[in-house]
Design a protein around this motif. Structure first.
Motif, PDB file in Angstrom:
ATOM      1  N   UNK A  13      10.303   4.464  -8.496  1.00  0.00           N
ATOM      2  CA  UNK A  13       8.433   4.705  -8.606  1.00  0.00           C
ATOM      3  C   UNK A  13       8.540   3.588  -7.690  1.00  0.00           C
ATOM      4  N   UNK A  14       7.633   3.192  -6.634  1.00  0.00           N
ATOM      5  CA  UNK A  14       6.278   2.445  -6.694  1.00  0.00           C
ATOM      6  C   UNK A  14       4.692   2.929  -5.791  1.00  0.00           C
ATOM      7  N   UNK A  15       4.361   2.041  -6.279  1.00  0.00           N
ATOM      8  CA  UNK A  15       2.803   2.339  -5.844  1.00  0.00           C
ATOM      9  C   UNK A  15       2.460   1.668  -4.456  1.00  0.00           C
ATOM     10  N   UNK A  16       1.877   2.376  -3.686  1.00  0.00           N
ATOM     11  CA  UNK A  16       2.111   1.613  -2.295  1.00  0.00           C
ATOM     12  C   UNK A  16       0.726   0.522  -2.513  1.00  0.00           C
ATOM     13  N   UNK A  17       0.412  -0.889  -1.964  1.00  0.00           N
ATOM     14  CA  UNK A  17      -0.531  -1.409  -2.412  1.00  0.00           C
ATOM     15  C   UNK A  17      -1.598  -1.501  -2.326  1.00  0.00           C
ATOM     16  N   UNK A  18      -1.693  -0.449  -1.542  1.00  0.00           N
ATOM     17  CA  UNK A  18      -3.593   0.028  -1.794  1.00  0.00           C
ATOM     18  C   UNK A  18      -3.567   0.859  -2.770  1.00  0.00           C
ATOM     19  N   UNK A  19      -2.800   1.562  -3.364  1.00  0.00           N
ATOM     20  CA  UNK A  19      -2.791   2.414  -4.550  1.00  0.00           C
ATOM     21  C   UNK A  19      -3.248   3.690  -4.216  1.00  0.00           C
ATOM     22  N   UNK A  20      -3.213   3.817  -3.291  1.00  0.00           N
ATOM     23  CA  UNK A  20      -3.242   5.745  -2.756  1.00  0.00           C
ATOM     24  C   UNK A  20      -1.559   6.677  -2.655  1.00  0.00           C
ATOM     25  N   UNK A  21      -0.740   5.949  -2.820  1.00  0.00           N
ATOM     26  CA  UNK A  21       0.113   6.974  -2.914  1.00  0.00           C
ATOM     27  C   UNK A  21       1.403   5.909  -3.999  1.00  0.00           C
ATOM     28  N   UNK A  22       2.104   7.115  -3.698  1.00  0.00           N
ATOM     29  CA  UNK A  22       3.317   6.452  -4.472  1.00  0.00           C
ATOM     30  C   UNK A  22       5.046   7.404  -3.770  1.00  0.00           C
ATOM     31  N   UNK A  23       5.763   6.490  -3.751  1.00  0.00           N
ATOM     32  CA  UNK A  23       7.445   7.164  -3.623  1.00  0.00           C
ATOM     33  C   UNK A  23       7.840   6.902  -4.877  1.00  0.00           C
TER      34      UNK A  23
END
Length: 364
Positions: free
Chosen positions: A119-129
């Motif tokens: 998993x990874x979280x987006x730089x703005x903290x709004x979504x994960x993939x």
């Protein structure tokens, strides 16, 4: 039960080591009678901690903890972990500095289906993939942090493995390692967070890449390179072109190569933190070092001698690193997350429980 000696907040979650408001070490206190609460500035003083559902009290590892603050020192951390043989995600707020800015904490349940692998979280903290492994095969999913709505962006495939998911610095795309199960060689791909065409960047990448702050380059590990028993840290352009060796080691010294993130480009762009040593590659205990991007010179950050360090990530202000690993051999099946002050200082535990943490990803 634990209490913050600075702000006097109390917590029933025994796995917490730091206060969620000011980052102070928590101290144990005797449990009082009556409902246990955690009173936080700006929220209802009767709110129960930990949260409960119809099934009973839930572990903190089954929740998203999001800090809403005007202070940019707050970092959102998404952690992939195994607890009671069930894999899942947790997002925690980690503070490295203190102030008196009022803030609130929002807690939302996060799914723990036992199928997540990377998993990874987006730089703005709004979504994960993240990747999912189920009966149909392995697939990639995108999920919103606030609404928890999710969508599959890569259909399942029984014949492939995924690892090393990372967002690009602009947050518009993700990179990931992918391999056919008939081979041990991973290839790096890039794709829009909405799905679509997978662009091949580089073949033979051992572990997640780490981007330079400007997003124009990335670094990665390659094992048995340039020769058998050697390992290298390389740099390439963002499109995968012009790869070059920055530093290399030969057994018994090594840069361990595996599916985790063994290197992290510093926020100032000048150095890359890396793991050195490693029992799996003949180098004994592990430590953290940093390599100059300009000339490849290397100097140690720690001399602790960890049994295993799997992954690390810089704090946005370069005040320290979050390190995931096992301090000693008996901790091998219970990897924890630590805070390592930079440029020096004693490591401090961020987590202290029986879960086995498998990956971390930060958003400022």
């Amino acid at each position: 039960m634990k209490r913050c000696p600075k702000c006097e907040q109390t917590y029933a979650d025994e796995t917490l080591n730091f206060c969620l408001e000011d980052g102070e070490w928590l101290v144990p206190v005797e449990r009082s009678e009556g409902p246990v609460t955690a009173v936080m500035p700006g929220e209802d003083a009767t709110r129960r901690w930990p949260p409960t559902t119809e099934e009973g009290t839930m572990s903190s590892a089954e929740y998203i903890v999001r800090g809403i603050s005007r202070n940019r020192s707050v970092v959102i951390v998404v952690a992939l972990f195994v607890a009671m043989a069930v894999a899942g995600f947790a997002v925690y707020k980690f503070r490295n500095q203190t102030d008196n800015t009022p803030r609130t904490i929002q807690i939302d349940k996060l799914t723990t289906e036992g199928k997540a692998e990377s998993a990874a979280i987006s730089p703005d903290g709004k979504e994960i993939v993240f990747s999912v492994n189920d009966l149909e095969g392995r697939s990639l999913w995108r999920q919103q942090v606030t609404t928890l709505s999710k969508a599959r962006i890569v259909p399942p495939d029984e014949g492939v493995d995924y690892a090393g998911i990372q967002f690009t610095p602009d947050g518009d795309s993700v990179t990931f390692l992918k391999r056919d199960r008939s081979t041990s060689i991973y290839t790096l791909y890039q794709m829009s967070t909405l799905g679509g065409t997978q662009k091949k960047l580089i073949t033979d990448v051992d572990g997640p890449i780490t981007y330079s702050p400007d997003g124009k380059q990335f670094s990665f590990i390659r094992g048995n390179h340039p020769g058998e028993g050697e390992s290298s840290i390389l740099i390439a352009n963002a499109d995968g072109s012009e790869e070059r060796i920055l530093a290399q080691r030969r057994r018994p010294e090594s840069f361990p190569w595996w599916d985790f993130a063994p290197a992290a480009w510093a926020p100032d762009g000048k150095t890359i933190a890396c793991i050195v040593g490693g029992p799996n590659t003949g180098g004994g205990l592990m430590d953290v070092a940093e390599i100059s991007v300009e000339d490849g010179g290397m100097k140690p950050i720690t001399k602790k001698g960890w049994y295993q360090i799997k992954q690390m990530a810089w704090m946005p202000d370069k005040s320290g690193l979050l390190v995931m690993g096992a301090e000693k051999a008996s901790d091998y099946f219970s990897n924890q997350i630590w805070y390592l002050p930079y440029p020096d200082g004693e490591p401090r535990r961020v987590t202290n429980n029986f879960d086995n943490y498998l990956g971390i990803s930060l958003a400022a």
